[in-house]
Enzyme design. Structure first.
Site, PDB file in Angstrom:
ATOM      1  N   GLY A  25     -49.572  46.031 -22.366  1.00  0.00           N
ATOM      2  CA  GLY A  25     -49.670  47.949 -22.040  1.00  0.00           C
ATOM      3  C   GLY A  25     -50.222  47.255 -20.845  1.00  0.00           C
ATOM      4  CG  HIS A  52     -50.522  45.310 -13.190  1.00  0.00           C
ATOM      5  ND1 HIS A  52     -49.833  43.739 -12.964  1.00  0.00           N
ATOM      6  CD2 HIS A  52     -51.164  44.655 -14.462  1.00  0.00           C
ATOM      7  CE1 HIS A  52     -49.951  42.836 -13.091  1.00  0.00           C
ATOM      8  NE2 HIS A  52     -50.363  42.454 -14.586  1.00  0.00           N
ATOM      9  CG  HIS A 104     -46.907  43.907 -16.881  1.00  0.00           C
ATOM     10  ND1 HIS A 104     -48.434  44.589 -16.637  1.00  0.00           N
ATOM     11  CD2 HIS A 104     -47.536  43.517 -17.780  1.00  0.00           C
ATOM     12  CE1 HIS A 104     -49.222  44.398 -17.182  1.00  0.00           C
ATOM     13  NE2 HIS A 104     -48.678  43.472 -18.410  1.00  0.00           N
ATOM     14  CD  GLN A 157     -52.619  37.554 -27.189  1.00  0.00           C
ATOM     15  OE1 GLN A 157     -51.419  37.574 -27.496  1.00  0.00           O
ATOM     16  NE2 GLN A 157     -52.904  37.730 -25.992  1.00  0.00           N
ATOM     17  N   GLY A 177     -44.513  35.563 -17.213  1.00  0.00           N
ATOM     18  CA  GLY A 177     -44.567  35.417 -15.523  1.00  0.00           C
ATOM     19  C   GLY A 177     -45.626  34.543 -15.599  1.00  0.00           C
ATOM     20  CE  LYS A 178     -43.061  29.503 -12.324  1.00  0.00           C
ATOM     21  NZ  LYS A 178     -41.835  28.934 -10.833  1.00  0.00           N
ATOM     22  CG  MET A 197     -50.509  42.155  -8.744  1.00  0.00           C
ATOM     23  SD  MET A 197     -48.522  42.933  -8.708  1.00  0.00           S
ATOM     24  CE  MET A 197     -48.669  43.743  -7.142  1.00  0.00           C
ATOM     25  NE  ARG A 212     -58.053  38.407 -19.138  1.00  0.00           N
ATOM     26  CZ  ARG A 212     -57.590  37.682 -19.399  1.00  0.00           C
ATOM     27  NH1 ARG A 212     -57.537  36.418 -18.533  1.00  0.00           N
ATOM     28  NH2 ARG A 212     -57.679  37.335 -20.600  1.00  0.00           N
TER      29      ARG A 212
END
Lengths: 317, 317
Positions: free
Chosen positions: A37, A40, A43, A67, A184-185, A221, A224
């Site tokens: 969630g 940004h 995502h 995690q 995402g990489k 992006m 955080r």
């Protein structure tokens, strides 16, 4: 924001699987985009990537306690479900389902399904996840671990993190039964771990690695980034700049990793950052190399203020 | 031996999954019976149980290197594929597919898919499975572990065993995609571990526990019984006899586990057996109890000659 397709919101595991199966019977392909969630544009780019591969899109929104160690603060992890929904409704092509379960570790036994949300101080707390510390007796105790890939880089400072990620992704795969899943990489190690897990456990899911999305000034992006003051944000650009510089240096013939790393660490620390790690590793094994003679990735984790930022650059030689 | 239905033999993962999916589209339900081959009537009873639940039966025959440590001798594990096929053709209702893969840890990279088949001496060898020892670098490294349930009983002398079982069963579930899977309750701990794994990882497979099959004289059926001399076989009956006696004692009011255990150990050792463990544990948590006041299972592992035999009895109070 042309479209306003309203996604179906599903909170129940069984309902989620039934939806997927009913779609598969109709011959539809499904892509899962797992998120925690607070969405940004990074995502959104994952969802765009999903649209290139599958007919239907499931976005999961779930802050996974498995995690987080009890020394990390899961209760303050940022969330904005309504804001997320709004963003998803604006995605080109739309999103079909938002899977937003209450608790993926609730197995119907009240006593056993408590998940600890308070932060616990101390070193020992780092070795127990929020799932285990809240489960008395017969609670959740099955963990998927990708042994070697999970040990280095982020695994050193977060020993439970990838175990928690691999486990919740296994759960999501078994619940959603997608044909594709997009990662995402930017979280390069996570992406490689999921690829390896899928291969090793024979999941019938094709993993798509999506390129890093950056702000106009080059900052990767991340959820955080909101923790950065505008001054810190400016200084944090040193990470991406140094990575680009390293790639450029390699192109010019500098292949000694020691020099490349030292140069980056110096630049980031001069900008006021605190480098957690800066490593040049093999793209597949994530093992450190001494010279850039094959495809590598230069991975960095660095603190600016309260934010631990990740970034990386692939260098293909 | 009335029927002679010939099962389809599939050796390729993808072909296996495609078969299952084509059947599911037709609305058929599938039960998987995982075996390591060298089939006996205990296995046949699992298949009969499968027939009660599903329309189609897949029997997998695969000696899983992931559950053998390099100090154990996988190369001498008994096998008789043609004999197995013959037995399967005699099963009432038949078997639809025999899934007999060459190597489930072969991911298409010759260098990485070697599985060590020779026995390695020494203590260190017990902490590495045959899969890991043969894999250099980027080989198989994902393991599923059910933390607590796998620690006691057989887990103490075989620290890698259940990790290997849970991992290969995960792989089989992802390849075969069954609706049901049948496990024998003779391997009680294994059965409970698989049930917990399915719950914790949200596999959409229903696990069926099948009751212990015994020879006419009470000996629990096992592939390992062939290692017994006729004299040892006679002496090994002490295990089952002592378990039945313990259950009888409980019915008569003896609930102290210390006494129940000591009495069984004495009887088995007087018969010439060497008890590995004899424990009375909670049926769900597999944690030892001091008194029989709730459903327990009395689990025994004992050596007679070269054979390590397992047996158990559920005591429901």
């Amino acid at each position: 924001m042309a479209e306003t397709k309203e996604p179906l919101i599903i909170r129940d595991k069984l309902q989620m699987r039934n939806w997927s199966r009913s779609m598969r019977i109709q011959g539809k392909t499904i892509a899962l985009v797992p998120t925690m969630g607070f969405l940004h544009n990074g995502h959104i780019s994952l969802i765009n990537e999903a649209h290139k591969n599958a007919q239907l899109i499931v976005v999961s929104i779930y802050v996974n306690p498995g995690q987080f160690s009890t020394s990390e603060d899961i209760s303050t992890y940022p969330s904005d479900f309504n804001g997320d929904l709004k963003k998803l409704m604006g995605v080109s092509g739309g999103v079909d389902v938002v899977f937003n379960p209450y608790n993926l570790y609730d197995y119907g036994d009240e006593r056993e399904s408590v998940v600890r949300r308070e932060k616990v101080e101390g070193v020992a707390a780092a070795a127990v996840s929020c799932v285990e510390s809240g489960a008395a007796g017969g609670g959740h105790e099955t963990w998927v671990r990708v042994e070697k890939l999970g040990n280095g880089l982020c695994g050193r400072s977060r020993p439970l993190f990838f175990r928690g990620v691999a486990t919740v992704v296994s759960k999501l795969f078994n619940i959603v039964e997608p044909d594709f899943a997009v990662f995402g990489k930017k979280d390069y190690q996570q992406w490689r771990i999921i690829c390896r897990m899928v291969r090793d456990l024979d999941f019938s899911v094709q993993i798509i690695g999506s390129e890093i999305m950056r702000e106009d000034d080059g900052l990767a992006m991340s959820s955080r980034n909101v923790y950065l003051s505008s001054e810190e944000r400016q200084k944090a650009l040193s990470i991406n700049k140094s990575l680009s510089k390293a790639k450029h240096s390699v192109a010019q013939g500098l292949i000694k990793c020691k020099e490349l790393r030292e140069s980056l660490i110096l630049a980031v620390e001069e900008a006021g950052g605190k480098v957690d790690y800066a490593e040049i590793v093999d793209q597949q094994s994530l093992e450190a190399v001494e010279e850039v003679k094959s495809p590598v990735v230069f991975c960095v984790a660095a603190w600016f203020g309260k934010a631990r930022l990740l970034d990386n650059i692939e260098i293909n030689v």
